[in-house]
Design a protein around this motif. Structure first.
Motif, PDB file in Angstrom:
ATOM      1  N   GLU A  60     -41.057  87.364  15.699  1.00 47.23           N
ATOM      2  CA  GLU A  60     -41.738  86.067  15.599  1.00 47.23           C
ATOM      3  C   GLU A  60     -41.128  85.044  16.553  1.00 47.23           C
ATOM      4  OE1 GLU A  60     -44.545  85.130  13.938  1.00 47.23           O
ATOM      5  OE2 GLU A  60     -44.732  87.280  13.585  1.00 47.23           O
ATOM      6  N   TYR A  61     -39.811  85.024  16.654  1.00 48.56           N
ATOM      7  CA  TYR A  61     -39.159  84.113  17.592  1.00 48.56           C
ATOM      8  C   TYR A  61     -39.552  84.447  19.021  1.00 48.56           C
ATOM      9  CZ  TYR A  61     -36.158  81.975  14.064  1.00 48.56           C
ATOM     10  OH  TYR A  61     -35.684  81.282  12.983  1.00 48.56           O
ATOM     11  N   ALA A  62     -39.562  85.711  19.362  1.00 53.25           N
ATOM     12  CA  ALA A  62     -39.937  86.132  20.715  1.00 53.25           C
ATOM     13  C   ALA A  62     -41.377  85.749  21.014  1.00 53.25           C
ATOM     14  CB  ALA A  62     -39.736  87.634  20.874  1.00 53.25           C
ATOM     15  N   ARG A  63     -42.255  85.929  20.052  1.00 53.91           N
ATOM     16  CA  ARG A  63     -43.661  85.568  20.227  1.00 53.91           C
ATOM     17  C   ARG A  63     -43.799  84.055  20.461  1.00 53.91           C
ATOM     18  NH1 ARG A  63     -46.013  87.965  15.741  1.00 53.91           N
ATOM     19  NH2 ARG A  63     -46.101  89.875  16.945  1.00 53.91           N
ATOM     20  N   ALA A  64     -43.067  83.253  19.670  1.00 55.33           N
ATOM     21  CA  ALA A  64     -43.131  81.798  19.830  1.00 55.33           C
ATOM     22  C   ALA A  64     -42.600  81.382  21.200  1.00 55.33           C
ATOM     23  CB  ALA A  64     -42.339  81.110  18.719  1.00 55.33           C
ATOM     24  N   LEU A  65     -41.490  81.958  21.618  1.00 54.28           N
ATOM     25  CA  LEU A  65     -40.943  81.629  22.941  1.00 54.28           C
ATOM     26  C   LEU A  65     -41.892  82.074  24.049  1.00 54.28           C
ATOM     27  CD1 LEU A  65     -37.195  82.483  22.365  1.00 54.28           C
ATOM     28  CD2 LEU A  65     -38.221  80.215  22.608  1.00 54.28           C
ATOM     29  N   GLY A  66     -42.556  83.183  23.835  1.00 54.38           N
ATOM     30  CA  GLY A  66     -43.541  83.655  24.808  1.00 54.38           C
ATOM     31  C   GLY A  66     -44.685  82.679  24.987  1.00 54.38           C
ATOM     32  N   ARG A  67     -45.065  82.027  23.911  1.00 57.89           N
ATOM     33  CA  ARG A  67     -46.132  81.007  24.018  1.00 57.89           C
ATOM     34  C   ARG A  67     -45.699  79.873  24.944  1.00 57.89           C
ATOM     35  NH1 ARG A  67     -48.154  78.703  18.752  1.00 57.89           N
ATOM     36  NH2 ARG A  67     -49.649  77.773  20.158  1.00 57.89           N
ATOM     37  N   PHE A  68     -44.450  79.476  24.866  1.00 57.28           N
ATOM     38  CA  PHE A  68     -43.962  78.425  25.769  1.00 57.28           C
ATOM     39  C   PHE A  68     -43.950  78.914  27.212  1.00 57.28           C
ATOM     40  CE2 PHE A  68     -42.216  76.799  21.781  1.00 57.28           C
ATOM     41  CZ  PHE A  68     -42.553  75.456  21.881  1.00 57.28           C
TER      42      PHE A  68
END
Length: 68
Positions: free
Chosen positions: A11-19
């Motif tokens: 989930e953290y990786a996915r959120a950072l990927g959005r940025f």
């Protein structure tokens, strides 16, 4: 809105990927955070404190119930 539920690395990786995929997201989130943070200023805190004291005084004097 960007949020991570729990502590999942995925989930953290996915959120950072959005940025990374949307650089303007960082700007939008930063501006929203700044607007939200302004609601925690001293003026707001002082006003809320006055409201609580006023309500307590009115309740104690019998003028108004503490919460209506």
């Amino acid at each position: 809105m960007c949020s991570c539920r729990g502590t999942s690395r995925t989930e953290y990786a996915r959120a950072l990927g959005r940025f990374a995929d949307d650089p303007a997201l960082s700007t939008r989130m930063g501006e929203a955070a700044a607007r939200h943070a302004r609601s925690f200023g001293w003026d707001t805190a002082a006003s809320a404190t006055v409201d609580v004291y006023t309500a307590a005084i009115r309740q104690r004097s019998g003028l108004y119930p503490l919460f209506s």
